[in-house]
Scaffold this active site. Structure first.
Site, mmCIF file in Angstrom:
data_model
loop_
_atom_site.group_PDB
_atom_site.id
_atom_site.type_symbol
_atom_site.label_atom_id
_atom_site.label_comp_id
_atom_site.label_asym_id
_atom_site.label_seq_id
_atom_site.Cartn_x
_atom_site.Cartn_y
_atom_site.Cartn_z
ATOM 1 N N GLU A 442 0.828 -1.117 0.058
ATOM 2 C CA GLU A 442 -0.003 0.030 -0.098
ATOM 3 C C GLU A 442 0.868 1.426 0.159
ATOM 4 O O GLU A 442 0.515 2.133 0.742
ATOM 5 C CB GLU A 442 -1.013 0.142 1.190
HETATM 6 C C1 LIG Z 1 2.372 -9.646 0.190
HETATM 7 C C2 LIG Z 1 2.362 -8.336 -0.849
HETATM 8 C C3 LIG Z 1 0.953 -8.017 -1.262
HETATM 9 C C4 LIG Z 1 0.883 -7.098 -2.503
HETATM 10 N N1 LIG Z 1 -0.511 -6.711 -2.688
HETATM 11 C C5 LIG Z 1 -0.622 -6.050 -3.652
HETATM 12 C C6 LIG Z 1 -2.038 -5.810 -4.553
HETATM 13 O O1 LIG Z 1 -2.851 -6.490 -4.015
HETATM 14 N N2 LIG Z 1 -2.118 -5.100 -5.651
HETATM 15 C C7 LIG Z 1 -0.979 -4.413 -5.974
HETATM 16 O O2 LIG Z 1 -1.132 -3.666 -6.918
HETATM 17 N N3 LIG Z 1 0.311 -4.206 -5.412
HETATM 18 C C8 LIG Z 1 0.499 -5.177 -4.196
HETATM 19 N N4 LIG Z 1 1.631 -5.381 -3.740
HETATM 20 C C9 LIG Z 1 2.724 -4.565 -4.243
HETATM 21 C C10 LIG Z 1 3.376 -3.376 -3.395
HETATM 22 O O3 LIG Z 1 2.248 -2.404 -3.210
HETATM 23 C C11 LIG Z 1 4.592 -3.018 -3.802
HETATM 24 O O4 LIG Z 1 5.453 -3.965 -3.491
HETATM 25 C C12 LIG Z 1 5.136 -1.585 -3.040
HETATM 26 O O5 LIG Z 1 4.509 -0.647 -3.493
HETATM 27 C C13 LIG Z 1 6.710 -1.537 -3.431
HETATM 28 O O6 LIG Z 1 6.842 -1.508 -4.671
HETATM 29 P P1 LIG Z 1 8.161 -2.529 -5.268
HETATM 30 O O7 LIG Z 1 8.002 -3.804 -4.463
HETATM 31 O O8 LIG Z 1 8.301 -2.444 -6.702
HETATM 32 O O9 LIG Z 1 9.387 -1.665 -4.729
HETATM 33 P P2 LIG Z 1 10.291 -0.604 -5.181
HETATM 34 O O10 LIG Z 1 9.141 0.693 -5.441
HETATM 35 O O11 LIG Z 1 11.151 -1.049 -6.045
HETATM 36 O O12 LIG Z 1 10.734 0.018 -3.805
HETATM 37 C C14 LIG Z 1 11.974 -0.498 -3.140
HETATM 38 C C15 LIG Z 1 12.517 0.215 -2.093
HETATM 39 O O13 LIG Z 1 12.855 1.638 -2.840
HETATM 40 C C16 LIG Z 1 12.106 2.751 -2.181
HETATM 41 N N5 LIG Z 1 11.853 3.666 -3.161
HETATM 42 C C17 LIG Z 1 11.146 3.338 -4.356
HETATM 43 N N6 LIG Z 1 11.112 4.546 -5.008
HETATM 44 C C18 LIG Z 1 11.262 5.478 -4.044
HETATM 45 C C19 LIG Z 1 11.307 7.060 -4.170
HETATM 46 N N7 LIG Z 1 10.869 7.814 -5.356
HETATM 47 N N8 LIG Z 1 11.936 7.725 -3.084
HETATM 48 C C20 LIG Z 1 12.266 7.187 -2.158
HETATM 49 N N9 LIG Z 1 12.444 5.820 -1.911
HETATM 50 C C21 LIG Z 1 11.925 4.907 -2.955
HETATM 51 C C22 LIG Z 1 10.866 2.084 -1.642
HETATM 52 O O14 LIG Z 1 10.471 2.735 -0.500
HETATM 53 C C23 LIG Z 1 11.396 0.701 -1.150
HETATM 54 O O15 LIG Z 1 12.139 0.575 0.108
HETATM 55 C C24 LIG Z 1 1.830 -6.284 -2.558
HETATM 56 C C25 LIG Z 1 3.223 -6.468 -2.265
HETATM 57 C C26 LIG Z 1 3.500 -7.381 -1.474
HETATM 58 C C27 LIG Z 1 4.830 -8.164 -0.923
#
Ligand SMILES: Cc1cc2nc3c(=O)[nH]c(=O)nc-3n(C[C@H](O)[C@H](O)[C@H](O)COP(=O)(O)OP(=O)(O)OC[C@H]3O[C@@H](n4cnc5c(N)ncnc54)[C@H](O)[C@@H]3O)c2cc1C
Length: 599
Positions: A442
């Protein structure tokens, strides 16, 4: 079992003695409710959570969903629990009476939902996603879409998801690649891949309604070109019967650290070019609409974090009362009986910290839900508008603060259990693994912090922060009238004033150098979170002080516990924000200037 899920006494205290939900009965929407009907909802939730949700929490963790024979398999207890929840009316608890709902205030619904989350967060997730999906369609879908999907979501015939994330676009949704190409009949053909989609495939309902973010070819770049689509797993005919499969393919399952009972899927849309999607609302407004669902979902994630922390704390408390180990420091005779570990000051430190986080977090989540009631039903339009602005400011805090500090409560619960806490013989290790998701999904906590500082606190000329101060001040003044709480009120007032000054300083800095002003946004969120939770504790302490003089012996212990936790929070926790605000005031550039190559 249910006494370890959540304290009923605390829920009743928070709802009736702190938030005065009974006064909502003065509003026409809630006039037919009574204290008994509101308590009845809580007790029904406690009974179903205890009988149907908690008993399979461990089994769902040990038997995560599998994909066999072309379909996802869940343990049967998940469906039994969900059926009991739906039969009791919780799926449509906020809906109008004439639509089969219970017309419950959001604060009471949130309290009920928190009970299910504490009992079994991964089974509850299927239901929360469906409720959130329905809320979005209620707000933005066309009458035809409501007829086709919404009523079936509210009855439990269909379940919902939110499908935003793609392999290359998690935090940065502007980079999504899923496309929606218009067809001559007004529908769209969807093509793309979504990952981590919770509840993306299962047999718990007849159909799954995906709410998918995609771009229409030729749309503006970035978030301004994102649209929202309804994409059912099976197409739905005009009479509500199911048509053929809609070319949504399960490409794989994710295997997770916790939350294992909730199936996590990778979904391919339109591999055969036959995935039909319906646009929701206007083109290119998708993210605005999705935020409607996500704001509710963020509060629900924060509450989920609180409640996993809460049940962790209750398990640790029971363990500490029962586990004999060691003697008081003053007991010299090794033949004297051992005492239970709750007798040791350091164990009480851990329990008091956990109590202050989870009961403070619960107060925060329920306060946000109560604001939602103001937003919907306050008498004046000004009060509704203010509630909306304050809720918008608080949303990133309600999501991120509990997912940091109530995770810490789960961590402390393991520590209280000692070596046993690290084994699978006790449930606290699962609670920790489950709770570890909450800072990630989220919108990660890092993204919440940028939203809080960059958009909510500095945006709108600081109006929202002004509203927060105005909301806090009556409680600070009330504390001034109570000898035992006066200094806490003073300390909160000083912390609030410092927070405003720091926000101004960061706002000035942002005009010249936004990278530097926002570089330490996470520290800002933590400091604001602590100030707000201190306020939540002051509110609880005021209510406890009012009630203490006429309380029974058991209630007196309950209220003294509230006062002790308030004291702990003001003595041990609130002072942390001093150095945090000083770091922010100095525009510290340590992390900003550290080059990736140096790490
Ligand atoms: C168990 C689980 C359930 C989920 N359920 C859903 C769902 O139902 N629907 C859905 O759409 N998604 C879902 N997600 C996805 C979830 O919302 C994303 O994993 C989350 O938004 C982070 O995206 P990412 O994993 O690509 O990490 P990234 O965006 O790659 O982030 C990696 C790290 O970099 C940091 N970061 C990235 N960009 C920036 C920035 N601009 N400034 C500062 N820091 C930054 C982040 O804070 C994080 O610490 C789920 C994820 C999990 C693990």
């Amino acid at each position: 079992m249910s006494s370890r899920i959540v304290s009923r006494r605390d829920l009743v205290f928070q709802l009736f003695e702190v938030l005065d939900v009974e006064s909502l009965r003065e509003r026409p929407r809630f006039a037919q409710h009574s204290r008994e009907t509101l308590l009845g909802a809580i007790d029904t939730a406690l009974a179903i959570a205890g009988e149907k949700f908690a008993p399979h929490n461990r089994k769902a963790d040990e038997h995560e969903p599998t994909f066999q024979g072309g379909r996802v398999h869940l343990i049967p207890e998940v469906k039994e629990a969900i059926d009991a929840y739906i039969a009791a009316g919780f799926l449509s608890a906020g809906e109008d009476f004439d639509k089969g709902g219970m017309q419950l205030p959001t604060a009471v619904r949130a309290a009920c939902q928190s009970i299910f989350a504490a009992a079994n967060v991964s089974t509850t997730a299927y239901l929360s996603l469906t409720t959130g999906n329905a809320a979005l369609l209620t707000a933005f879908a066309s009458p035809e879409q409501k007829e086709r999907y919404l009523r079936h979501l509210l009855s439990g015939r269909f379940f919902g998801t939110m499908a935003l994330t793609e392999p290359q676009a998690g935090s940065s949704l502007s980079d999504i690649l899923t496309t929606a190409t218009p067809n001559p009949d007004g529908s769209y053909s969807l093509r793309g891949t979504k990952i981590f989609i919770s509840a993306g495939d299962h047999d718990l309902a007849e159909n799954i309604v995906h709410l998918v973010l995609a771009k229409i070819p030729g749309a503006p770049p970035g978030v301004k070109g994102i649209s929202l689509f309804v994409v059912p797993k099976y197409r739905v005919n005009a009479d509500g019967s199911l048509g053929p499969a809609n070319d949504v393919t399960l490409a794989g399952l994710f295997h997770k650290m916790g939350y294992r009972g909730t199936v996590s899927t990778q979904l391919s849309f339109g591999e055969k070019g036959e995935c039909r999607a319906e646009l929701v609302g206007q083109p290119n407004q998708g993210l605005t609409y999705m935020f409607h669902m996500m704001n509710g979902a963020r509060i629900s994630v924060g509450m989920g974090a609180v409640m996993i922390g809460y049940t962790s704390y209750l398990h640790a408390l029971d363990y500490a009362r029962e586990r004999p180990q060691g003697r008081p420091l003053s007991a010299k005779d090794p033949r004297s009986p051992q005492v239970s570990i709750v007798q040791h000051a350091d164990v009480r430190r851990m329990l008091l910290a956990a109590k202050s986080y989870v009961e403070g977090g619960l107060a925060l989540g329920l306060y946000a839900a109560r604001l939602d009631d103001e937003l919907d039903t306050a008498v004046s339009s000004e009060a509704r508008r203010d509630a909306e602005a304050l809720l918008s400011l608080l949303t990133p805090v309600v999501k991120a603060w509990p997912s940091q500090y109530c995770l810490l409560a789960s961590d402390l619960a393991i520590q209280v259990h000692g070596g046993y806490g690290y084994t699978r013989e006790y449930p606290v290790e699962q609670f920790y693994r489950d709770n570890r998701l909450n800072p990630i999904h989220e919108g990660t906590n890092g993204i919440q912090a940028l939203d809080l500082l960059g958009r909510k606190a500095l945006g709108g000329g600081g109006t929202a922060l002004g509203l927060l101060m105005r909301a806090m001040w009556p409680d600070i003044e009330a504390a001034g009238q109570v000898e035992a709480l006066r200094h806490f009120g003073d300390e909160l007032g000083q912390a609030a004033e410092r927070l405003v000054a720091t926000t101004r300083r960061l706002g000035d800095a942002a005009r010249n150098d936004v990278e530097r002003a926002l570089a330490n946004a996470t520290v800002y969120l933590e400091a604001m979170g602590h100030a707000i939770v201190a306020w939540m504790w002051l509110r609880q302490a005021l209510a406890a002080t009012r009630a203490l003089s006429g309380a029974s012996a058991a209630d007196a212990d309950f209220y003294r516990g509230k006062l002790a936790a308030c004291r702990y929070f003001f003595r041990w926790e609130l002072p942390r924000i001093g150095p945090q605000l000083a770091l922010l005031d100095s525009l510290d550039s340590t992390v900003l200037e550290t080059q990736p190559a140096w790490l």
